[in-house]
Write a protein that holds these residues in place. Structure first.
Motif, PDB file in Angstrom:
ATOM      1  N   LEU A 195       0.342  -8.076  -0.596  1.00  6.87           N
ATOM      2  CA  LEU A 195      -0.876  -8.878  -0.696  1.00  6.87           C
ATOM      3  C   LEU A 195      -1.122  -9.300  -2.141  1.00  6.87           C
ATOM      4  CD1 LEU A 195      -3.543  -9.956   0.557  1.00  6.87           C
ATOM      5  CD2 LEU A 195      -4.573  -7.781  -0.058  1.00  6.87           C
ATOM      6  N   VAL A 196      -1.011  -8.336  -3.052  1.00  5.59           N
ATOM      7  CA  VAL A 196      -1.238  -8.643  -4.460  1.00  5.59           C
ATOM      8  C   VAL A 196      -0.145  -9.583  -4.981  1.00  5.59           C
ATOM      9  CG1 VAL A 196      -1.486  -7.671  -6.760  1.00  5.59           C
ATOM     10  CG2 VAL A 196      -2.407  -6.458  -4.797  1.00  5.59           C
ATOM     11  N   PHE A 213      -0.791  -4.788   9.170  1.00  7.50           N
ATOM     12  CA  PHE A 213      -1.714  -4.364   8.127  1.00  7.50           C
ATOM     13  C   PHE A 213      -0.954  -3.696   6.985  1.00  7.50           C
ATOM     14  CE2 PHE A 213      -4.918  -1.453   6.379  1.00  7.50           C
ATOM     15  CZ  PHE A 213      -5.922  -2.377   6.122  1.00  7.50           C
ATOM     16  N   ASP A 214      -0.073  -2.776   7.381  1.00  9.95           N
ATOM     17  CA  ASP A 214       0.773  -2.098   6.412  1.00  9.95           C
ATOM     18  C   ASP A 214       1.662  -3.091   5.667  1.00  9.95           C
ATOM     19  OD1 ASP A 214       0.377   0.514   6.026  1.00  9.95           O
ATOM     20  OD2 ASP A 214       2.337   1.150   6.813  1.00  9.95           O
ATOM     21  N   PHE A 254       1.036  -5.935   4.644  1.00  7.73           N
ATOM     22  CA  PHE A 254       0.358  -6.560   3.510  1.00  7.73           C
ATOM     23  C   PHE A 254       0.009  -5.561   2.417  1.00  7.73           C
ATOM     24  CE2 PHE A 254      -0.784  -9.819   6.749  1.00  7.73           C
ATOM     25  CZ  PHE A 254      -0.200 -10.887   6.100  1.00  7.73           C
ATOM     26  N   LEU A 255      -0.306  -4.322   2.825  1.00  3.81           N
ATOM     27  CA  LEU A 255      -0.893  -3.400   1.851  1.00  3.81           C
ATOM     28  C   LEU A 255       0.014  -2.258   1.415  1.00  3.81           C
ATOM     29  CD1 LEU A 255      -4.530  -3.291   3.200  1.00  3.81           C
ATOM     30  CD2 LEU A 255      -3.668  -4.383   1.134  1.00  3.81           C
ATOM     31  N   ALA A 256       0.992  -1.860   2.262  1.00  8.19           N
ATOM     32  CA  ALA A 256       1.841  -0.742   1.887  1.00  8.19           C
ATOM     33  C   ALA A 256       2.788  -1.171   0.770  1.00  8.19           C
ATOM     34  CB  ALA A 256       2.637  -0.267   3.090  1.00  8.19           C
ATOM     35  N   ALA A 276       1.594  -3.861  -3.590  1.00  6.17           N
ATOM     36  CA  ALA A 276       1.347  -4.399  -2.249  1.00  6.17           C
ATOM     37  C   ALA A 276       1.735  -5.874  -2.187  1.00  6.17           C
ATOM     38  CB  ALA A 276      -0.123  -4.245  -1.894  1.00  6.17           C
ATOM     39  N   LEU A 308      -7.143  -3.461  -5.945  1.00  2.80           N
ATOM     40  CA  LEU A 308      -6.240  -3.629  -4.808  1.00  2.80           C
ATOM     41  C   LEU A 308      -5.056  -2.690  -5.035  1.00  2.80           C
ATOM     42  CD1 LEU A 308      -6.363  -7.492  -4.403  1.00  2.80           C
ATOM     43  CD2 LEU A 308      -7.255  -5.783  -2.831  1.00  2.80           C
ATOM     44  N   PRO A 309      -4.395  -2.283  -3.949  1.00  2.00           N
ATOM     45  CA  PRO A 309      -3.304  -1.313  -4.118  1.00  2.00           C
ATOM     46  C   PRO A 309      -2.146  -1.885  -4.945  1.00  2.00           C
ATOM     47  CG  PRO A 309      -3.377  -2.164  -1.885  1.00  2.00           C
ATOM     48  CD  PRO A 309      -4.618  -2.634  -2.543  1.00  2.00           C
TER      49      PRO A 309
END
Ligand SMILES: Nc1ncnc2c1ncn2[C@@H]1O[C@H](COP(=O)(O)OP(=O)(O)O)[C@@H](O)[C@H]1O
Ligand SMILES: [Mg+2]
Lengths: 446, 274
Positions: A296-297, A388-389, A391-393, A294, A290-291
């Motif tokens: 999300l992580v 989306f960004d 969560f992940l950017a 982020a 996973l990035p």
């Protein structure tokens, strides 16, 4: 023993009996012990309150100034030819800087503030970000070219610090950026109303800035990072935690295995958060790819941390529902699941919600695991484009941002760290109030 | 089991008029054993419980009355360490048959508990809950009818008809217990088990519940656990005396109280222990 001691007393009434109006020594002793205990209690509470007040005082006195920021009001004529020339040059902002300097010099002349400084030196009173502000405005409002636009340019952090009493003339002796002469100018500009302190919306909604521009730094982006993390934590840990608790509490057979699971969940709640951080680093980033950085992580890591809290509080509130309610439901032919979902769970809801919010609040203030997965403060310099960004950017979170600011050398950042703490505390307070309101709303008596 | 015939007789209950009992047996228990882990709580109990009759279980506390009662609707299944052996049949169907779903059984065999335990919901919802989960009604009006008739049968209608929306937990203890009885009735059970239903009530509320039990006898088979011999004498037609997990004696209530056969029954009734 009681028989023998009572017998003579009752046989010769009066001889051993005492007046109720005078205390016997034993009662006196007991009363004294009780009085002493009360004093201990009051002292303990007093100490606690003292620390609380001291804490609040230091937070507020250090942090409140972050919510005000000094700015310089200038009317800049947006001339087409000048802008074209600026856009053609290599270092575009330098031309914009010249434009601002010209306006500043002119404005000072009009106001009758005399100085021998060159315009470049004079510009030290403005934030290094001022030319950028001007350019961004021009690019996003091309229709205003040809008119004169009014700007509130941020003053440099030294000027801001001077007006807030943080920077003294004595301290400026060793400062390369600002001199006492600048401060004389500032004093006059303040009098003329050109330099003013205003509410610092940018601090709440802005993004982090580089080391040299503390006046531009805001906590907004890392707030968004925290928000997305909390969404992940809530969406994952509430259903998983509640499902696990219901199963363990209501359905699982009580045997060695469930005992083992129970002990381990309690242990998990006591594991230091940094352990979860390194676990997240190896599992989510290095293994699952996973990035980095982020939300999300971050949310996944904090979910691991929050789950035990939610499970423990959910089980406690399930346990506190009287068994007679379960019997009542089963007794008229409800299935186990119906009895749990129709009767037990609604009664346990206030406790579950409170536990969840407390878990979330803990997660919101957690710093160490975020640093391990790369959600460090200086990353929070750009708003995410869309959900989306979000969560992940790469992003940071409020506590990591605060930590980052506290680390930086410039005392202007230190002030922002305290300000960030105030915002964080406001969020925690809101969450606690929500918890109390929810508990009141859902609470039923039986 | 044991080669001592004397011992065997001691555990065999004395049924004073078994012949007439054969006709309308609702529940037949044979050689029921109940264990809580290592504790042997019910020892070899066999009893026939007659339809549309109030049967009272009496005995000193801890003798297993509740335990045996809870076997009759498999409420003991909810206790992990509890193990039941032997055969219990309702209408000649073994209720411990693996094919039997205890949930279905409990709709047929309702239960009223020692402490009134209404749901923390409105009076209406308390009654309506059972019919709803069993899918007994399709329309709201049908549900209204069931609620009204259940409350009427439980003798509570006049007292609560104007406040069906107020919480069931706001009623007095006696009203709550009658609400619980109404709730049990609402799913049209055939048997109602009551575990000391009056032990938490004052004498006046107790009298009302006893009156109600007497009326319900017309349509339901009732088994009531009581620690009060007077209550057993007042409400029941049949009485079973338990002692230390054994069923000592069972018979017509009148006979048990006036003419007990077993020495232990005699001692208990005359207040020698208990
Ligand atoms: N849930 C339980 N777990 C273990 N032992 C129990 C449980 N319930 C009852 N017992 C035991 O079973 C015996 C009978 O209890 P009970 O049926 O409640 O008696 P009674 O209702 O006649 O007072 C007692 O010795 C009691 O300790
Ligand atoms: Mg009992």
């Amino acid at each position: 023993m009681t028989d023998t001691s009572l017998a003579p007393a009752s046989s010769t009434p009066g001889s051993r009996s005492r007046s109720l109006l005078e205390l016997d020594p034993h009662t006196k002793k007991r009363n004294a012990a009780e009085a002493r205990f009360r004093v201990y209690g009051i002292v303990a509470i007093g100490i606690g309150l003292f620390f609380l007040v001291a804490l609040l005082y230091s937070i507020l006195s250090n942090g409140l100034t972050a919510f005000y920021q000094t700015s310089v009001t200038l009317e800049v004529p947006l001339v087409q030819t000048e802008i074209d020339a600026a856009e053609k040059s290599v270092v575009k902002t330098s031309k914009y800087r010249d434009m601002i300097a010209a306006v500043l010099v002119q404005k000072m002349e009009q106001a009758g503030v005399a100085t021998s400084m060159k315009s470049k030196e004079l510009l030290q009173i403005l934030s290094a970000g001022a030319p950028g502000t001007l350019r961004d405005h021009v690019l996003s409002h091309p229709e205003q070219i040809g008119t004169t636009a009014t700007f509130d340019f941020l003053a440099s952090s030294r000027v801001d610090g001077y007006l807030k009493g943080r920077v003294t003339r004595a301290a400026l002796a060793e400062d390369k950026n600002l001199s006492a002469a600048h401060l004389d100018i500032i004093d006059q500009l303040v009098e003329k109303g050109i330099v003013e302190k205003g509410f610092n919306w940018n601090f709440i909604f802005g993004s982090d800035a580089s080391d040299s521009r503390p006046e531009q730094a805001g906590i907004g982006v890392s707030m968004i990072g925290s928000l997305f993390m909390m969404l992940v934590v809530l969406v994952l840990s509430l259903p998983i935690g509640v499902a696990a608790s219901i199963y363990l509490e209501e359905f699982a057979p009580k045997n060695r295995w469930t005992d083992l699971i129970e002990v381990n969940i309690s242990n998990l709640a006591a594991v230091p958060s940094i352990v979860f951080g390194i676990l997240g680093l190896s599992a989510f980033i290095q293994f699952a790819h996973l990035p980095q950085s982020a939300p999300l992580v971050g949310g996944l890591v904090l979910t691991l941390m929050t789950l035990p809290t939610i499970i423990i509080s959910t089980r406690a509130s399930l346990k506190s529902v009287p068994p007679s309610i379960r019997d009542a439901a089963l007794g008229i032919g409800a299935s186990k699941m119906q009895s749990v979902f129709h009767h037990v769970l609604p009664l346990a809801m206030p406790g579950i919600l409170t536990g969840t919010i407390i878990g979330l609040a803990q997660a919101l203030g957690e710093t160490a695991p975020l640093l391990l997965i790369g959600m460090v403060g200086f990353i929070a310099s750009e708003f995410p484009d869309g959900v989306f960004d979000g969560f992940l950017a790469p992003n940071s979170a409020m506590p990591a941002q605060i930590y980052e600011w506290a680390k930086r050398a410039d005392p202007a950042f230190y002030e922002r760290a305290w300000g960030g703490i105030i915002i964080l505390l406001v969020f925690l307070m809101i969450m606690n109030i929500v918890a109390i309101i929810l508990r009141r709303r859902f609470e039923r008596r039986w | 089991m044991s080669s001592f015939s004397g011992l065997a007789r001691a555990t065999d209950p004395i049924d004073q008029n078994k012949a007439t009992a054969m006709e309308n047996v609702k529940i037949a228990a044979e050689k029921v054993q109940v264990f809580y882990g290592e504790t042997h709580a019910i020892k070899d109990v066999s009893i026939d419980i007659r339809a549309r009759t109030v049967t009272a279980f009496i005995g000193p506390s801890g003798c297993g009355k509740s335990t045996f009662l809870r076997c009759l609707n498999r409420m003991n299944d909810t206790i992990d360490i509890c193990r039941v052996e032997g055969r219990i049949a309702i209408d000649n169907e073994d209720i411990y048959d693996p094919k039997v779903d205890p949930v279905q059984l409990r709709a047929k065999v309702g239960m009223v508990f020692q402490k009134p335990n209404p749901f923390p919901k409105s009076i209406y919802d308390n009654i309506a809950y059972g019919p709803r989960i069993h899918g007994l009604v399709r329309r709201k009006s049908e549900l209204d009818d069931i609620v009204a008739s259940s409350l009427q049968k439980a003798g509570l209608w006049e007292e609560v008809k104007d406040r069906l929306d107020s919480p069931g937990t706001g009623l007095s203890g006696g009203q709550q217990q009658r609400l619980c009885i109404a709730r049990a009735i609402a799913v049209s059970p055939e048997v109602i088990l009551m575990d000391e239903p009056c032990s938490a009530l004052d004498p006046i509320a107790t009298a009302k519940v006893e009156e109600l039990i007497d009326e319900l006898r017309e349509n339901y088979t009732i088994v009531i656990v009581t620690h009060s011999m007077q209550q057993a004498a007042r409400v029941s037609q049949r009485t079973a005396f338990f002692h230390l997990g054994n069923l000592v004696e069972v018979g017509d209530t009148q006979d048990i109280f006036t003419n007990p056969v077993d020495k232990r029954t005699q001692d208990y009734i005359t207040g020698r222990f208990g």
